[in-house]
Design a protein around this motif. Structure first.
Motif, short mmCIF file in Angstrom:
data_model
loop_
_atom_site.label_atom_id
_atom_site.label_comp_id
_atom_site.label_asym_id
_atom_site.label_seq_id
_atom_site.Cartn_x
_atom_site.Cartn_y
_atom_site.Cartn_z
N ASN A 59 -12.52 -37.15 -36.41
CA ASN A 59 -11.44 -36.20 -36.12
C ASN A 59 -11.89 -35.02 -35.27
O ASN A 59 -11.12 -34.07 -35.08
N LEU A 60 -13.12 -35.06 -34.77
CA LEU A 60 -13.62 -33.95 -33.94
C LEU A 60 -12.82 -33.85 -32.65
O LEU A 60 -12.34 -34.85 -32.11
N ILE A 61 -12.71 -32.62 -32.14
CA ILE A 61 -12.12 -32.41 -30.83
C ILE A 61 -13.21 -31.88 -29.89
O ILE A 61 -14.27 -31.44 -30.33
N SER A 62 -12.98 -31.95 -28.62
CA SER A 62 -13.99 -31.59 -27.63
C SER A 62 -14.20 -30.08 -27.56
O SER A 62 -13.32 -29.30 -27.86
N GLU A 63 -15.42 -29.71 -27.13
CA GLU A 63 -15.77 -28.30 -26.92
C GLU A 63 -15.33 -27.88 -25.53
O GLU A 63 -15.43 -28.65 -24.58
N LYS A 64 -14.89 -26.64 -25.43
CA LYS A 64 -14.62 -26.02 -24.13
C LYS A 64 -15.29 -24.65 -24.14
O LYS A 64 -15.29 -23.98 -25.17
N SER A 65 -15.86 -24.26 -23.03
CA SER A 65 -16.61 -23.01 -23.02
C SER A 65 -16.40 -22.24 -21.73
O SER A 65 -15.98 -22.78 -20.71
N ILE A 66 -16.72 -20.95 -21.82
CA ILE A 66 -16.72 -20.05 -20.67
C ILE A 66 -18.06 -19.32 -20.70
O ILE A 66 -18.51 -18.85 -21.75
N ASN A 67 -18.70 -19.22 -19.55
CA ASN A 67 -20.00 -18.58 -19.44
C ASN A 67 -19.95 -17.53 -18.34
O ASN A 67 -19.44 -17.80 -17.25
N VAL A 68 -20.48 -16.34 -18.64
CA VAL A 68 -20.60 -15.27 -17.65
C VAL A 68 -22.06 -14.83 -17.64
O VAL A 68 -22.64 -14.60 -18.69
N GLN A 69 -22.63 -14.74 -16.45
CA GLN A 69 -24.00 -14.25 -16.30
C GLN A 69 -24.02 -13.23 -15.17
O GLN A 69 -23.35 -13.42 -14.15
N CYS A 70 -24.77 -12.17 -15.37
CA CYS A 70 -24.96 -11.20 -14.28
C CYS A 70 -26.37 -10.64 -14.38
O CYS A 70 -26.97 -10.61 -15.46
N GLY A 71 -26.89 -10.24 -13.26
CA GLY A 71 -28.25 -9.72 -13.27
C GLY A 71 -28.59 -9.01 -11.98
O GLY A 71 -27.91 -9.13 -10.96
N VAL A 72 -29.67 -8.26 -12.06
CA VAL A 72 -30.21 -7.56 -10.90
C VAL A 72 -31.72 -7.76 -10.91
O VAL A 72 -32.34 -7.79 -11.98
N SER A 73 -32.29 -7.95 -9.74
CA SER A 73 -33.74 -8.09 -9.65
C SER A 73 -34.26 -7.29 -8.45
O SER A 73 -33.55 -7.07 -7.47
N TYR A 74 -35.50 -6.85 -8.59
CA TYR A 74 -36.16 -6.05 -7.56
C TYR A 74 -37.54 -6.62 -7.34
O TYR A 74 -38.27 -6.91 -8.30
N ASN A 75 -37.92 -6.82 -6.09
CA ASN A 75 -39.28 -7.25 -5.80
C ASN A 75 -39.84 -6.43 -4.65
O ASN A 75 -39.12 -5.98 -3.77
N SER A 87 -20.46 -32.69 -52.40
CA SER A 87 -21.69 -31.90 -52.52
C SER A 87 -22.89 -32.73 -52.07
O SER A 87 -23.03 -33.90 -52.43
N GLY A 88 -23.77 -32.11 -51.27
CA GLY A 88 -24.99 -32.78 -50.79
C GLY A 88 -24.78 -33.60 -49.54
O GLY A 88 -25.74 -34.10 -48.96
N GLN A 89 -23.55 -33.77 -49.13
CA GLN A 89 -23.26 -34.54 -47.92
C GLN A 89 -23.06 -33.58 -46.75
O GLN A 89 -22.56 -32.48 -46.92
N TYR A 90 -23.46 -34.03 -45.56
CA TYR A 90 -23.27 -33.26 -44.34
C TYR A 90 -22.39 -34.05 -43.38
O TYR A 90 -22.45 -35.27 -43.34
N THR A 91 -21.59 -33.32 -42.63
CA THR A 91 -20.78 -33.94 -41.60
C THR A 91 -20.60 -32.96 -40.45
O THR A 91 -20.96 -31.79 -40.54
N TYR A 92 -20.05 -33.45 -39.36
CA TYR A 92 -19.84 -32.61 -38.18
C TYR A 92 -18.44 -32.00 -38.24
O TYR A 92 -17.48 -32.68 -38.56
N TYR A 93 -18.38 -30.72 -37.92
CA TYR A 93 -17.11 -29.99 -37.91
C TYR A 93 -16.99 -29.23 -36.61
O TYR A 93 -17.98 -28.91 -35.96
N ASN A 94 -15.74 -28.91 -36.26
CA ASN A 94 -15.49 -27.99 -35.15
C ASN A 94 -15.43 -26.58 -35.70
O ASN A 94 -14.76 -26.33 -36.70
N ILE A 95 -16.18 -25.68 -35.08
CA ILE A 95 -16.13 -24.26 -35.41
C ILE A 95 -15.18 -23.62 -34.41
O ILE A 95 -15.34 -23.80 -33.19
N ASP A 96 -14.21 -22.88 -34.90
CA ASP A 96 -13.13 -22.35 -34.07
C ASP A 96 -13.65 -21.70 -32.79
O ASP A 96 -13.27 -22.09 -31.69
N SER A 97 -14.52 -20.72 -32.90
CA SER A 97 -15.01 -20.02 -31.72
C SER A 97 -16.39 -19.42 -32.01
O SER A 97 -16.61 -18.85 -33.07
#
Length: 190
Positions: free
Chosen positions: A115-131, A163-173
């Motif tokens: 019953n799992l549903i697919s993951e969807k994600s958003i990624n933001v990266q920013c940075g500054v570098s000096y050489n 109890s003692g059993q593990y399964t895969y779940y979707n975590i909301d966010s």
């Protein structure tokens, strides 16, 4: 498929094929298959000191409806300073193991979750570098930040029913924030 790096603009087109197949007594219904087909494209061009790289990925999955995934990357170059910004989306369908695998022995009781549903994600990266270089010494300093938000993240957790059993779940966010800094000093001796 891509063009020469000697041009003012660069493009990359590609096809990604990922087929997963499992069979055996530990797989629900004894045999399961999953197919991901992706067409992707990036296009890079320069406007003065700014480099832009938009991208797109169109995905077909035989079990889940996949969204169109986009990304945009910016790089601004001064003489010794570089500024980066990236915005991108992600998609991940559950694997056959997460959906259908059953592993029971004296130490493990793990059950897949169809019953799992697919993951969807958003990624933001920013940075500054000096050489810089001074008297045969090379200096590099960077500061980077990232933020990930994953909706319907798939994780292995204790069962809510047995109890003692593990399964895969979707975590909301799930949100991840990070900061990374780096300093490098080098010369011809070290």
């Amino acid at each position: 498929f891509s063009n020469s790096n000697q041009r003012k603009y660069h493009y990359l087109f590609g096809l990604d094929i990922d087929r997963e197949s499992s069979s055996g007594r530990r797989i629900k219904s004894s045999t399961q298959n999953q197919l991901n087909l992706s067409l992707f494209n990036t296009f890079e061009f320069n406007v003065n000191k700014l480099q832009l790289r938009p991208g797109i990925r169109i995905i077909y999955n035989n079990i889940y409806k996949a969204p169109i995934i986009t990304s945009t990357h910016f790089l601004y170059k001064e003489k010794k300073i570089r500024y980066r910004l990236s915005l991108s989306q992600g998609f991940r369908s559950p694997s056959i193991k997460e959906l259908f695998f059953e592993f029971n022995d004296i130490n493990h009781d793990i059950i897949g979750n169809p019953n799992l549903i697919s993951e969807k994600s958003i990624n933001v990266q920013c940075g500054v570098s000096y050489n810089n270089q001074f008297l045969n010494n090379y200096y590099f300093l960077s500061l980077d930040f990232f933020h990930n938000r994953i909706n319907n993240k798939i994780d292995l957790l204790p069962s809510l029913d047995i109890s003692g059993q593990y399964t895969y779940y979707n975590i909301d966010s799930v949100r991840n924030l990070g900061l990374n800094s780096k300093f490098e000093l080098s010369n011809n001796k070290f």
